[in-house]
Scaffold this active site. Structure first.
Site, PDB file in Angstrom:
ATOM      1  N   PHE A 182     -11.421  -6.469  14.055  1.00 60.96           N
ATOM      2  CA  PHE A 182     -10.396  -6.986  13.159  1.00 60.96           C
ATOM      3  C   PHE A 182     -10.079  -5.951  12.073  1.00 60.96           C
ATOM      4  O   PHE A 182     -10.982  -5.413  11.444  1.00 60.96           O
ATOM      5  CB  PHE A 182     -10.866  -8.301  12.515  1.00 60.96           C
ATOM      6  CG  PHE A 182      -9.862  -8.856  11.541  1.00 60.96           C
ATOM      7  CD1 PHE A 182      -8.614  -9.285  11.975  1.00 60.96           C
ATOM      8  CD2 PHE A 182     -10.150  -8.911  10.183  1.00 60.96           C
ATOM      9  CE1 PHE A 182      -7.678  -9.778  11.081  1.00 60.96           C
ATOM     10  CE2 PHE A 182      -9.217  -9.407   9.279  1.00 60.96           C
ATOM     11  CZ  PHE A 182      -7.973  -9.843   9.738  1.00 60.96           C
ATOM     12  N   GLN A 183      -8.824  -5.699  11.890  1.00 56.72           N
ATOM     13  CA  GLN A 183      -8.326  -4.724  10.917  1.00 56.72           C
ATOM     14  C   GLN A 183      -8.913  -3.326  11.125  1.00 56.72           C
ATOM     15  O   GLN A 183      -9.096  -2.568  10.171  1.00 56.72           O
ATOM     16  CB  GLN A 183      -8.550  -5.204   9.478  1.00 56.72           C
ATOM     17  CG  GLN A 183      -7.667  -6.413   9.148  1.00 56.72           C
ATOM     18  CD  GLN A 183      -7.551  -6.705   7.673  1.00 56.72           C
ATOM     19  OE1 GLN A 183      -8.460  -6.422   6.896  1.00 56.72           O
ATOM     20  NE2 GLN A 183      -6.440  -7.295   7.263  1.00 56.72           N
ATOM     21  N   GLU A 189       0.811  -1.236   0.000  1.00 54.18           N
ATOM     22  CA  GLU A 189       0.000   0.000   0.000  1.00 54.18           C
ATOM     23  C   GLU A 189       0.832   1.268   0.000  1.00 54.18           C
ATOM     24  O   GLU A 189       0.416   2.291  -0.555  1.00 54.18           O
ATOM     25  CB  GLU A 189      -0.957   0.005   1.190  1.00 54.18           C
ATOM     26  CG  GLU A 189      -2.091  -1.003   1.091  1.00 54.18           C
ATOM     27  CD  GLU A 189      -1.746  -2.347   1.721  1.00 54.18           C
ATOM     28  OE1 GLU A 189      -0.548  -2.584   1.996  1.00 54.18           O
ATOM     29  OE2 GLU A 189      -2.665  -3.150   1.940  1.00 54.18           O
ATOM     30  N   MET A 245      24.652   7.644   1.728  1.00 57.71           N
ATOM     31  CA  MET A 245      24.638   8.950   2.383  1.00 57.71           C
ATOM     32  C   MET A 245      24.874   8.801   3.882  1.00 57.71           C
ATOM     33  O   MET A 245      25.584   9.600   4.496  1.00 57.71           O
ATOM     34  CB  MET A 245      23.306   9.666   2.113  1.00 57.71           C
ATOM     35  CG  MET A 245      23.274  11.105   2.577  1.00 57.71           C
ATOM     36  SD  MET A 245      24.567  12.120   1.827  1.00 57.71           S
ATOM     37  CE  MET A 245      23.692  12.838   0.436  1.00 57.71           C
ATOM     38  N   LYS A 284     -17.565   0.394   6.099  1.00 58.60           N
ATOM     39  CA  LYS A 284     -17.994  -0.633   5.153  1.00 58.60           C
ATOM     40  C   LYS A 284     -19.508  -0.596   4.928  1.00 58.60           C
ATOM     41  O   LYS A 284     -19.982  -0.752   3.797  1.00 58.60           O
ATOM     42  CB  LYS A 284     -17.564  -2.008   5.670  1.00 58.60           C
ATOM     43  CG  LYS A 284     -17.768  -3.120   4.648  1.00 58.60           C
ATOM     44  CD  LYS A 284     -17.195  -4.438   5.159  1.00 58.60           C
ATOM     45  CE  LYS A 284     -17.334  -5.527   4.101  1.00 58.60           C
ATOM     46  NZ  LYS A 284     -16.768  -6.806   4.561  1.00 58.60           N
TER      47      LYS A 284
END
Lengths: 186, 596
Positions: free
Chosen positions: B132-133, B70, B495, B182
């Protein structure tokens, strides 16, 4: 120096978090922050006391204006304004000290709003200085609990912030969508 | 192509009331905003929206690019937005999908890139239950967004979508995230898109003050040694041309920031290139010596100013800026011109006098020639060093008539690119300047290529940053994109290693980095590739890359311990630089003249 800022914002969930998060993130030093309803339904009013120099105060104002839900910000430090704070102070008492405490309260035009055998609650309203000095006087008796609102401010007469009237179409748009929703603000 | 102020285009879609599900409303809103490509990754809480996407994909109205992580969806939307000047869109699920976005959103927001992110959220009845999530995406993303929304009521969805695009686009662009529960995606409701946006207090295009423009002109007209410091705002407001007119009329040399690269052609005699931490000595010296500094569309980042109290200490400062909050944030200017450069530059131009500032320009050219002799581009071509690779890459792309976009990652190669690639126009270079996000280049290059399939897009990355997002090689093949990839592979997080060498007594802790065999890796993705170990191979491999239809990867196995010079140590003033070592010393620089 202390600056008094007033901000108006859309009364939406999380708006306090947006403002306080920005202040924390940008490392600004805020002495007090007070939130309440304003005269316009749907618009909240916050009063800030900012500790810093002119540049810091200027940055706080500008960064507040960038928060999308904030509708207006004014620095009223230089204006004639009524500045007030309310404090509730629970002081320990004995039969010997109760009279003296009540005298002090009276001198400060504070009210006794609750009395028990062992303590009483003093309600003080005034500038922070005044509240501070009353607290100093009461401290030797034993302050058991205390709450202060932080500064609220309202400009006097013609010193009012020249704030544009809030457009209402956003509420209309939402209202037309969901029937009632945010409500009509007129 | 840049994001100038403009009237909304008529999308041709019906704006009137229609019945849709929340999921359909998402895609219908995107269509009305002119969005045709989205970058995303599905998951539970965004499934209804993906299900509805089928009908929009079937008739080609919307193309969804499936990413492999993502974070890269956000970087691709960012690359797409920078390359087109319009909003890039990414869509992911709740919880880990949304938290994975955060780095990409912060990258875009720091560089004022318009991105709209859509995230699924658990249903409203589960909000706040640690479902959940579930994650508090509005809370998590708030500090890295211009604004964000949680939608719990379908009646709000169309307004929120329209506001999101409006806020992302208008004024100084930025990131807006819309978190949609949702159940809201599943419900049906009335969709309309014909309302006017009204956000009291949101002032994207402040009116400029003509008095301030006059003051800025008066200061400039009295100046003997003026200098322009041009930033990203010039590109965002699409005012490179106006800037060039000003530069040529008033004879003002120009230093750019990293994101301002190419604001005026770097071949222009008055261009001094990039300033700041890794800017050329003469550019930084010019900043310190000028008597009037005109900062345009930039925010005085610490990488450009160095030590603030000694920055441009001899100069009056004029600050042209759209975002009021940037005025006085780091530097208090003598004159501030707040407004859109597209308005303020045309107002400024007639007020400034025709000047040449010959003495000042001669001095600068003298400094430039000293730098040339003392420390610039003298390559030992016996060994493969990164500046040489970059310069050859420029030569190779110079010959193409395609639009060239170079996307760099973060680190040494990013600075070498800005120093040794010659940028002819604004918007040629896409890079993460503000946040400095390693792993940015590959996905952003993909996003840029998606926006313009005919462009020649080069992704230039180090071996460290490339390994952070190399999974998107799969996305390149999936979308059949002709992105060319150059890995400047020196076996170190270069760097960081450079800082360890200079500031930490050469203790290389955590910086040596193992790479896979990139040619084999590319082969696994069916991407043609070559490894280059000697300078003599560079030109032919670049030609091979350009001659190949489709993607091509080059693993430039460069000399390991080469440093980026000049360098201003953090906290030092910009004229206190560590210069390039003299010819014959370490670093791969010698007295040998380059072959080009």
């Amino acid at each position: 120096m202390q600056y008094t800022l007033v901000a108006w914002m859309r009364d939406k969930p999380g708006v306090l978090n947006r403002v306080s998060g920005m202040l924390r993130r940008r490392n600004f030093n805020i002495d007090s922050l007070q939130v309440s309803h304003s005269e316009t339904p749907g618009i909240s009013r916050m009063t800030f006391v900012v500790d810093g120099d002119e540049r810091v105060a200027d940055q706080v104002v500008k960064q507040l204006r960038k928060v999308v839900d904030v509708t207006a910000v004014e620095d009223i430090t230089e204006r004639l304004a009524i500045l007030r704070e309310l404090a509730l102070i629970r002081v320990r008492t004995t039969p010997a000290t109760r009279g003296e405490i009540m005298q002090f309260a009276e001198i400060y035009r504070a009210q006794i709003v609750d009395v028990n055998a062992e303590n009483l609650v003093v309600q003080a309203v005034g500038t922070e200085d005044k509240v501070d000095s009353l607290i100093d006087l009461l401290r030797p008796f034993g302050i058991e609990e205390m709450v202060r609102t932080g500064r609220v401010a309202l400009c006097r007469g013609d010193e009012r912030p020249k704030r544009k009237k809030q457009p209402t179409s956003i509420f209309k748009a939402a209202a037309s969508l969901n029937g009632s929703g945010h409500g009509d603000q007129e | 192509m840049a994001l100038a102020k403009r009237e909304p285009e008529d999308s041709g879609y019906d704006l009137g009331p229609q019945e849709f599900t929340g999921s359909q409303m998402i895609w219908e809103s995107l269509l009305r905003e002119g969005v045709r490509i989205v970058f995303g990754h599905p998951g539970g809480a965004i499934l209804p929206a993906y299900d509805a996407l089928a009908e929009y994909e079937a008739d080609g109205r919307i193309h969804h690019v499936l990413v492999r992580h993502e974070q890269c969806a956000a970087h691709m939307a960012d690359g797409f937005a920078r390359a087109t000047g319009d909003v890039g869109v990414c869509i992911v699920t709740s919880g880990p999908g949304a938290t994975n976005l955060v780095t990409g959103l912060a990258t875009a927001q720091m560089d004022s890139v318009p991105v709209v992110a859509i995230t699924g959220q658990v249903p409203t009845n589960l909000l706040g239950t640690d479902a959940f999530q579930e994650s508090d995406v509005v809370g998590v993303s708030q500090p890295v967004c211009k604004h964000n929304y949680l939608v719990t009521d379908i009646a709000e969805l169309p307004l929120v979508m329209k506001e999101a695009f409006y806020i992302a686009r208008e004024g100084r662009p930025g990131v807006v995230l819309v978190d949609i529960c949702k159940d809201v995606q599943i419900e049906s409701g009335t969709f309309r898109y014909d309302f006017e946006i009204s956000l009291p207090g949101f002032e994207p295009w402040p009116e400029y003050s003509p008095e301030a423009v006059q003051d800025a002109a008066d200061l400039l007209n009295k100046s003997e040694r003026p200098l322009i410091l041009a930033g990203h705002g010039v590109h965002l407001s699409n005012t490179s041309e106006e800037l060039l007119q000003l530069v040529e009329k008033a004879g003002i040399p120009v230093v750019t920031t990293l994101l301002g690269t190419g604001n005026i052609p770097e071949t222009h005699p008055l261009s001094l290139g990039m300033g700041g931490m890794h800017g050329e000595a003469f550019a930084n010296r010019a900043v310190q010596a000028c008597d009037v500094l005109i900062a345009m569309g930039m925010r005085f980042d610490d990488r450009i100013t160095g030590r603030l109290d000694r920055f441009a200490a001899n100069a009056k400062i004029i600050h042209f800026e759209l975002d009021k909050a940037e005025v006085g944030k780091n530097i208090v200017p003598d004159v501030a011109v707040v407004g859109d450069l597209a308005d303020t530059l045309p107002a400024y131009l007639p007020l400034v006098e025709d000047r040449r500032h010959q003495e000042w320009v001669d001095t600068l050219n003298e400094w430039r020639s000293e730098t040339d002799e003392a420390d610039i581009i003298q390559f030992e071509v016996e060994e493969l060093i990164p500046p040489y690779v970059i310069r050859q890459l420029w030569h190779a792309t110079e010959r193409t008539d395609k639009r060239v976009i170079v996307v760099t990652d973060v680190g040494q190669h990013q600075m070498w690119e800005s120093q040794y690639y010659i940028h002819e126009q604004a918007g040629m270079l896409l890079t993460s300047g503000g946040l400095g996000t390693m792993g940015y280049a590959l996905p952003a290059a993909l996003g840029a290529q998606m926006s313009d399939p005919g462009a020649l897009v080069w992704c230039v990355a180090g071996d460290g940053g490339f390994q952070m997002t190399l999974q998107e090689l799969a996305t390149i093949q999936q979308e059949k994109l002709p992105v060319k990839i150059a890995i400047i592979n020196n076996g170190f997080l270069g760097m960081v290693r450079q800082w360890q060498q200079i500031f930490y007594d050469k203790r290389y802790v955590g910086t040596p980095i193992l790479s896979p065999d990139y040619v084999k890796l590319a082969d696994a993705y069916d991407i043609p590739a070559a490894a280059v170990r000697h300078p003599s191979e560079v030109v032919s491999v670049l030609e091979q890359a350009h001659a190949t239809d489709g993607p091509f990867l080059v693993d430039f196995q460069v000399k390991e311990e080469v440093n980026v010079y000049p360098m201003v140590a953090p906290g030092a003033a910009v004229d206190e630089l560590i210069r390039r070592p003299k010819p014959g010393h370490v670093q791969g620089y010698s007295g040998v003249q380059p072959s080009w």
